[in-house]
Scaffold this active site. Structure first.
Site, PDB file in Angstrom:
ATOM      1  N   GLN A 102    -102.887  20.350 -28.695  1.00 35.53           N
ATOM      2  CA  GLN A 102    -103.232  19.306 -27.727  1.00 35.53           C
ATOM      3  C   GLN A 102    -103.050  17.954 -28.422  1.00 35.53           C
ATOM      4  OE1 GLN A 102    -107.289  17.963 -26.535  1.00 35.53           O
ATOM      5  NE2 GLN A 102    -106.801  18.907 -24.563  1.00 35.53           N
ATOM      6  N   HIS A 178    -102.741  15.443 -23.663  1.00 33.30           N
ATOM      7  CA  HIS A 178    -104.129  15.217 -23.241  1.00 33.30           C
ATOM      8  C   HIS A 178    -104.164  13.983 -22.337  1.00 33.30           C
ATOM      9  CE1 HIS A 178    -108.341  15.223 -22.990  1.00 33.30           C
ATOM     10  NE2 HIS A 178    -108.679  15.319 -24.264  1.00 33.30           N
ATOM     11  N   TYR A 183    -109.623   9.275 -21.986  1.00 36.07           N
ATOM     12  CA  TYR A 183    -108.868   8.762 -23.122  1.00 36.07           C
ATOM     13  C   TYR A 183    -107.642   7.984 -22.619  1.00 36.07           C
ATOM     14  CZ  TYR A 183    -112.074  11.711 -25.678  1.00 36.07           C
ATOM     15  OH  TYR A 183    -113.216  12.270 -26.179  1.00 36.07           O
ATOM     16  N   SER A 296    -110.539  25.128 -16.118  1.00 32.53           N
ATOM     17  CA  SER A 296    -111.415  24.901 -17.261  1.00 32.53           C
ATOM     18  C   SER A 296    -112.552  23.988 -16.837  1.00 32.53           C
ATOM     19  CB  SER A 296    -110.625  24.258 -18.410  1.00 32.53           C
ATOM     20  OG  SER A 296    -111.440  24.058 -19.541  1.00 32.53           O
ATOM     21  N   GLY A 297    -113.660  24.057 -17.560  1.00 34.57           N
ATOM     22  CA  GLY A 297    -114.750  23.144 -17.296  1.00 34.57           C
ATOM     23  C   GLY A 297    -115.907  23.803 -16.583  1.00 34.57           C
TER      24      GLY A 297
END
Length: 350
Positions: A102, A178, A183, A296-297
């Protein structure tokens, strides 16, 4: 285990890459690189023990020193870092696993202590609300970032491409860009953090431009089928909600269908339903994106298997349980009790 059988079917990820099961090890920042941000032998042992996953996605890995925002996070921009990652990927492959890197730039989620006193860069000079404390420092607060220039935009995009090439040299099976969790790339995709008035802001088309140009450069550097992407339309961490954000992703997600990406990977809070999205984040992405989708998550193996069976996702990524259970996949297969994760484990390698 009948209700979990779907997790143990193999899947073709493209680029001659077949995964032996549908359980993905999610990226987990561990800050275990050395002071030169070089992967260590302990990291090779850590990842090697988890090679039973269908695919490991590495911890977030820096495309340049400019991108650092946490201590001891590994990079992919020096030869020593490439060589360190070679030890990791060799260990994973020796144990029968697959691993993607990643690749990452933290943007404004950083501090000048990492940049010789220079402020971190971001799409706009907008500080994190309330600033907040910089992780693992002595009560430092986040600063107001400086605006990334157009020349720096081109340089950072090229750094993603170089990091992707370096990842393949290091033996990774592919890379994940990512683009999530507030970010740098994600900062371009949200109105709170992107207040630009040039070709990188002001409209949904312009706000997606930075990411699209990163994808174009990365796929020019390595085979397109070895490129994944992580997105988090609803992960409001270190940024403020804006109703217009959905319009950005309504535009972006169908655009991704023109690419032959390995997958799109959902970011945080993807298992929760949101009225304005018409369901969970995973379901929302699935409505627009036709390629392979990793959910995901917050998913468990049970809810992940259900998401796959319902057609909401193709693969399920599991995070913290993998820290506490190096043999997570075998335990799921054998229906053995899992060791419960706790925060004391975060800074230890098992």
């Amino acid at each position: 285990m009948s209700h979990l059988n779907t997790l143990f079917h193999s899947v073709d990820l493209g680029a001659n890459l077949t995964l032996k099961n549908r359980i993905i090890m999610a990226p987990l920042t561990r800050s275990m690189a050395d002071d030169n941000l070089v992967p260590t032998e302990a990291m090779a042992a850590y990842y090697g023990r988890r090679a039973d996953a269908g695919l490991i996605i590495s911890e977030a890995t820096l495309v340049s020193q400019d991108g650092q925002g946490y201590p001891n996070t590994p990079g992919l921009y020096t030869q020593a870092q490439i060589d360190g990652w070679k030890t990791v990927t060799q260990r994973v492959h020796q144990n029968g696993g697959k691993i993607f890197a990643q690749i990452w730039h933290t943007g404004r989620v950083s501090h000048s202590i990492y940049h010789n006193g220079v402020l971190p860069m971001a799409p706009s000079a907008v500080p994190i609300v309330g600033h907040g404390h910089v992780p693992r420092t002595e009560n430092l607060e986040y600063e107001t970032p400086r605006v990334i220039t157009k020349d720096e935009i081109k340089r950072v995009q090229n750094q993603f491409a170089i990091a992707a090439k370096n990842a393949i040299e290091a033996g990774f099976d592919g890379v994940e860009i990512h683009g999530a969790n507030s970010y740098l790339i994600d900062e371009f995709l949200h109105w709170d953090t992107n207040r630009r008035e040039d070709e990188y802001g002001g409209t949904v088309e312009n706000m997606t431009r930075f990411l699209i140009e990163v994808i174009d450069q990365v796929k020019a550097a390595i085979p397109e089928g070895k490129v994944g992407l992580r997105l988090s339309p609803q992960a409001y961490i270190n940024l403020e909600h804006d109703d217009r954000d959905k319009q950005v992703f309504d535009y972006l997600l169908p655009l991704l269908n023109q690419y032959d990406l390995a997958y799109v990977h959902t970011g945080m809070f993807a298992d929760e339903p949101y009225e304005h999205l018409g369901g969970t984040v995973t379901q929302y992405i699935r409505q627009h994106y036709r390629g392979t989708l990793i959910a995901s998550g917050g998913y468990s193996v049970e809810s992940g298997a259900a998401a796959i069976e319902n057609g909401d996702a193709d693969l399920i990524a599991i995070g913290r349980p993998f820290i506490a259970n190096p043999d997570f996949v075998e335990k799921v297969k054998q229906e053995t009790a899992l060791v419960e994760y706790n925060n004391d484990m975060l800074h230890e390698l098992y």
